[in-house]
Enzyme design. Structure first.
Site, PDB file in Angstrom:
ATOM      1  N   LYS A  54       1.110  -1.082  -0.185  1.00 26.03           N
ATOM      2  CA  LYS A  54       0.147  -0.109   0.422  1.00 26.03           C
ATOM      3  C   LYS A  54       1.110   1.050  -0.244  1.00 26.03           C
ATOM      4  O   LYS A  54       0.379   2.424  -0.483  1.00 26.03           O
ATOM      5  CB  LYS A  54      -0.796   0.189   0.971  1.00 26.03           C
ATOM      6  CG  LYS A  54      -2.317   0.293   0.973  1.00 26.03           C
ATOM      7  CD  LYS A  54      -3.409   0.365   1.940  1.00 26.03           C
ATOM      8  CE  LYS A  54      -2.824   0.325   3.501  1.00 26.03           C
ATOM      9  NZ  LYS A  54      -3.114   0.371   4.661  1.00 26.03           N
ATOM     10  N   GLU A  55       1.936   1.066   0.859  1.00 19.14           N
ATOM     11  CA  GLU A  55       2.690   2.303   0.727  1.00 19.14           C
ATOM     12  C   GLU A  55       4.464   1.878   0.333  1.00 19.14           C
ATOM     13  O   GLU A  55       4.372   3.936   0.173  1.00 19.14           O
ATOM     14  CB  GLU A  55       2.829   2.871   2.169  1.00 19.14           C
ATOM     15  CG  GLU A  55       2.018   3.423   3.059  1.00 19.14           C
ATOM     16  CD  GLU A  55       1.220   3.149   4.151  1.00 19.14           C
ATOM     17  OE1 GLU A  55       1.926   2.129   4.954  1.00 19.14           O
ATOM     18  OE2 GLU A  55       0.594   3.584   4.636  1.00 19.14           O
ATOM     19  N   VAL A  58       9.149  -2.526  -2.766  1.00 19.01           N
ATOM     20  CA  VAL A  58      10.186  -3.025  -2.248  1.00 19.01           C
ATOM     21  C   VAL A  58      11.245  -3.528  -3.803  1.00 19.01           C
ATOM     22  O   VAL A  58      10.683  -4.640  -4.178  1.00 19.01           O
ATOM     23  CB  VAL A  58      10.513  -3.898  -1.270  1.00 19.01           C
ATOM     24  CG1 VAL A  58      11.390  -4.863  -0.935  1.00 19.01           C
ATOM     25  CG2 VAL A  58       9.972  -3.625   0.155  1.00 19.01           C
ATOM     26  N   ASP A 184       3.176  -3.251  14.074  1.00 20.75           N
ATOM     27  CA  ASP A 184       2.382  -4.021  12.784  1.00 20.75           C
ATOM     28  C   ASP A 184       2.791  -5.532  13.181  1.00 20.75           C
ATOM     29  O   ASP A 184       3.670  -5.716  11.549  1.00 20.75           O
ATOM     30  CB  ASP A 184       2.915  -3.222  11.588  1.00 20.75           C
ATOM     31  CG  ASP A 184       1.386  -3.328  10.590  1.00 20.75           C
ATOM     32  OD1 ASP A 184       0.834  -4.263  11.217  1.00 20.75           O
ATOM     33  OD2 ASP A 184       1.953  -3.718   9.241  1.00 20.75           O
ATOM     34  N   ASP A 201       9.586  -4.463   7.941  1.00 24.50           N
ATOM     35  CA  ASP A 201       8.593  -3.606   8.048  1.00 24.50           C
ATOM     36  C   ASP A 201       8.309  -2.249  10.016  1.00 24.50           C
ATOM     37  O   ASP A 201       7.315  -2.661  10.055  1.00 24.50           O
ATOM     38  CB  ASP A 201       7.113  -4.610   7.889  1.00 24.50           C
ATOM     39  CG  ASP A 201       6.392  -3.066   6.977  1.00 24.50           C
ATOM     40  OD1 ASP A 201       6.774  -2.348   7.204  1.00 24.50           O
ATOM     41  OD2 ASP A 201       4.971  -3.525   6.622  1.00 24.50           O
TER      42      ASP A 201
END
Ligand SMILES: Nc1ncnc2c1ncn2[C@@H]1O[C@H](COP(=O)(O)OP(=O)(O)O)[C@@H](O)[C@H]1O
Ligand SMILES: [Mg+2]
Length: 248
Positions: A54-55, A58, A184, A201
């Site tokens: 989503k953000e 990689v 997360d 992450d």
């Protein structure tokens, strides 16, 4: 005549077959940033996209001595900036912040770099961060022979009891040695490299002084305990917390 940008992009991604896909995901600023990092020898070329989230995207990149690097490029336009702010505000390492998209993403990138540093300082297995610039983070590539290690979701642990304890130990080390909460943690953000549990992450990870640190910690415990329960481990959130305390 070729524009500087095109030239930079071609140097960055020499393989034509990959250039088209990659061109779609970059803005000009990102190409300049990546080119600057390549100039400074953090990597030589970008090869392909390992993951699109989503953000961030990689990439696998290739360094000079043929070693691989992971390059995480945060999206500058479409990220969830409000979500990011919830994890930046309240973390006293990041005080002066303009509420403007690009500076939020830059702070987020720096934050992930700092968090990976803290994780490594606590001897928690996590990619070693090499550098960051603007919206780009360069780190150690976790994988073998250039193939990224699968997530725990993709490749469950052969011995879930051991893996569960290893993850709890990693949470304890983060907490007690670096005062850091992952925030997360789940089977999606743990890589299973030959049965080693590698935490990834960490953009959202916060110091324990963050006002919501406790909630985030509870949520991590819940996600991880429920995941391992589904893998057949007889446990509970209470037991998981006790185990973490025992590692203090
Ligand atoms: N250091 C790394 N080495 C190898 N692969 C990585 C690395 N970091 C991330 N990846 C790959 O990229 C995926 C997404 O990375 P992650 O940091 O979780 O970003 P997102 O914010 O998109 O969830 C991971 O599941 C993994 O497949
Ligand atoms: Mg992730």
């Amino acid at each position: 005549m070729q524009s500087t940008l095109e030239r930079e992009f071609k140097i960055l991604v020499p393989k034509e077959e990959h250039r088209k896909t990659i061109a779609k995901v970059f803005d000009e600023g990102t190409i300049h940033t990546l080119h600057g990092l390549a100039d400074n020898k953090y990597f030589e070329q970008l090869e392909f996209i390992v993951s699109t989230g989503k953000e961030a995207h990689v990439f696998r990149a290739r360094g000079s001595a043929n070693q691989y690097r992971a390059v995480k490029v945060y999206k500058t336009r479409t990220s969830d900036f409000k979500h990011m702010m919830d994890y930046i505000r309240g973390d006293n390492r990041f005080k002066t912040l303009k509420h403007e998209r690009y500076s939020i993403v830059k702070t987020w990138t720096r934050k992930e770099f700092k968090n990976l540093e803290l994780a490594n300082q606590a001897k928690v297995k996590a990619p070693l961060p090499l550098t960051f610039k603007n919206n780009v983070l360069v780190m150690e590539f976790i994988g073998e022979k250039g193939i990224a290690a699968p997530t725990l979701k993709e490749k469950p642990a052969q011995e879930p009891e051991n893996a569960f304890e290893t993850v709890l130990k990693a949470m304890a080390d983060l907490l007690y040695k670096s005062k850091l909460i992952h925030a997360d943690l789940s089977e999606y953000n743990i890589l299973n490299q030959n049965e080693e549990m590698i935490l990834i992450d960490m953009g959202q990870s916060v110091l324990t002084s963050h006002p919501r640190a406790k909630d985030f910690f509870e949520r991590d415990i819940k996600n991880i305990t429920h995941y391992f329960q589904r893998q057949g481990v007889q446990t509970s959130m209470e037991e998981a917390k006790k185990t973490i305390k025992q590692f203090k």
